[in-house]
Design a protein around this motif. Structure first.
Motif: not given
Length: 79
Positions: A43-69
């Motif tokens: 929740k602190s990373v993505s603002g929600q509690s579902g998974v998966p969540v990806l963090v990709d700091p090199e590309h400015g992704v701080e907490g992407m949810a939704e597997s298709d995305d």
């Protein structure tokens, strides 16, 4: 380094892990608790509690949810 918040046995998480492995990307996994109300770290990373969540700091992704995305991001960024 990429980070993936995941739950064992989650088919959506497996989909993302398969893509990460297919693209031969190194990533760190964070296994979360099965109870959504206890997933404070997610929740602190993505603002929600579902998974998966990806963090990709090199590309400015701080907490992407939704597997298709996440899969689309990985394909567009790393394929």
């Amino acid at each position: 380094m990429l980070e993936l918040y995941r739950l064992p046995g989650c088919p959506y998480c497996a989909k993302v892990e398969d893509k990460l492995d297919e693209l031969d990307l190194e990533y760190e996994t964070h296994t979360v608790l099965p109870f959504r109300f206890l997933r404070f770290e997610v929740k602190s990373v993505s603002g929600q509690s579902g998974v998966p969540v990806l963090v990709d700091p090199e590309h400015g992704v701080e907490g992407m949810a939704e597997s298709d995305d996440i899969v689309t991001h990985l394909e567009n960024t790393y394929a």
